[in-house]
Design a protein around this motif. Structure first.
Motif, PDB file in Angstrom:
ATOM      1  N   LYS A 252      -1.603   2.423   2.883  1.00  0.00           N
ATOM      2  CA  LYS A 252      -1.251   2.796   1.514  1.00  0.00           C
ATOM      3  C   LYS A 252      -0.380   4.053   1.446  1.00  0.00           C
ATOM      4  CE  LYS A 252      -5.671   0.941   0.034  1.00  0.00           C
ATOM      5  NZ  LYS A 252      -7.035   1.299  -0.312  1.00  0.00           N
ATOM      6  N   THR A 253      -0.361   4.846   2.521  1.00  0.00           N
ATOM      7  CA  THR A 253       0.315   6.147   2.457  1.00  0.00           C
ATOM      8  C   THR A 253       1.455   6.331   3.453  1.00  0.00           C
ATOM      9  OG1 THR A 253      -1.288   7.156   3.971  1.00  0.00           O
ATOM     10  CG2 THR A 253      -1.776   7.290   1.605  1.00  0.00           C
ATOM     11  N   GLU A 254       1.420   5.596   4.565  1.00  0.00           N
ATOM     12  CA  GLU A 254       2.461   5.753   5.577  1.00  0.00           C
ATOM     13  C   GLU A 254       3.698   4.946   5.181  1.00  0.00           C
ATOM     14  OE1 GLU A 254       2.625   7.640   8.622  1.00  0.00           O
ATOM     15  OE2 GLU A 254       0.970   8.591   7.541  1.00  0.00           O
ATOM     16  N   ILE A 255       4.850   5.558   5.296  1.00  0.00           N
ATOM     17  CA  ILE A 255       6.098   4.911   4.895  1.00  0.00           C
ATOM     18  C   ILE A 255       6.448   3.762   5.835  1.00  0.00           C
ATOM     19  CG2 ILE A 255       8.579   5.269   4.638  1.00  0.00           C
ATOM     20  CD1 ILE A 255       7.908   8.161   3.791  1.00  0.00           C
ATOM     21  N   ASN A 256       6.341   3.989   7.130  1.00  0.00           N
ATOM     22  CA  ASN A 256       6.725   2.987   8.129  1.00  0.00           C
ATOM     23  C   ASN A 256       5.618   2.769   9.149  1.00  0.00           C
ATOM     24  OD1 ASN A 256       9.528   2.622   7.295  1.00  0.00           O
ATOM     25  ND2 ASN A 256       9.830   4.704   8.039  1.00  0.00           N
ATOM     26  N   ASP A 257       5.376   1.525   9.458  1.00  0.00           N
ATOM     27  CA  ASP A 257       4.540   1.113  10.590  1.00  0.00           C
ATOM     28  C   ASP A 257       3.233   1.904  10.743  1.00  0.00           C
ATOM     29  OD1 ASP A 257       6.500  -0.774  11.278  1.00  0.00           O
ATOM     30  OD2 ASP A 257       7.586   0.717  12.464  1.00  0.00           O
ATOM     31  N   PRO A 258       2.315   1.801   9.801  1.00  0.00           N
ATOM     32  CA  PRO A 258       1.038   2.496   9.956  1.00  0.00           C
ATOM     33  C   PRO A 258       0.237   2.002  11.162  1.00  0.00           C
ATOM     34  CG  PRO A 258       0.935   0.944   8.136  1.00  0.00           C
ATOM     35  CD  PRO A 258       2.364   0.999   8.584  1.00  0.00           C
ATOM     36  N   ASN A 259       0.610   0.834  11.683  1.00  0.00           N
ATOM     37  CA  ASN A 259      -0.074   0.266  12.847  1.00  0.00           C
ATOM     38  C   ASN A 259       0.631   0.585  14.169  1.00  0.00           C
ATOM     39  OD1 ASN A 259       2.088  -1.424  12.057  1.00  0.00           O
ATOM     40  ND2 ASN A 259       1.167  -3.183  13.084  1.00  0.00           N
ATOM     41  N   ALA A 260       1.567   1.526  14.156  1.00  0.00           N
ATOM     42  CA  ALA A 260       2.253   1.924  15.392  1.00  0.00           C
ATOM     43  C   ALA A 260       1.315   2.752  16.267  1.00  0.00           C
ATOM     44  CB  ALA A 260       3.513   2.719  15.073  1.00  0.00           C
TER      45      ALA A 260
END
Length: 94
Positions: free
Chosen positions: A18-26
């Motif tokens: 909900k808060t990370e702009i790009n690829d929170p699953n990196a």
């Protein structure tokens, strides 16, 4: 989330989505080569199972060869927007 590290990771990843702009699953995946030298690279975490973290890789890559040789790896997930990180290390399997 209690004391279960996999449940904590799932909860935090859901928040990061909900808060990370790009690829929170990196994740920054670290392996070692046959000389014991470390290698790190970014890959995408695909799933958090009840007792495992799942990512995909090309089985012909240097990364896959290092994973097969060592049988172990580590990674870190970092979410700047949440000021949180998770460090993981352990045995790997296909």
């Amino acid at each position: 989330a209690g004391d279960d590290p996999f449940e904590i990771a799932r909860t935090w990843l859901t928040e990061a989505e909900k808060t990370e702009i790009n690829d929170p699953n990196a994740i920054a995946l670290a392996t070692v080569d046959s000389n014991g030298l470390p290698n790190s690279r970014m890959v995408l975490l695909k799933e958090i199972e009840a007792d495992a973290f799942v990512f995909y890789t090309n089985y012909e890559s240097a990364k896959a060869q290092e994973l097969d040789q060592a049988g172990k790896a580590s990674f870190v997930m970092h979410w700047k927007s949440l000021r949180r990180q998770i460090r993981v290390r352990g045995n790997i399997s296909r």
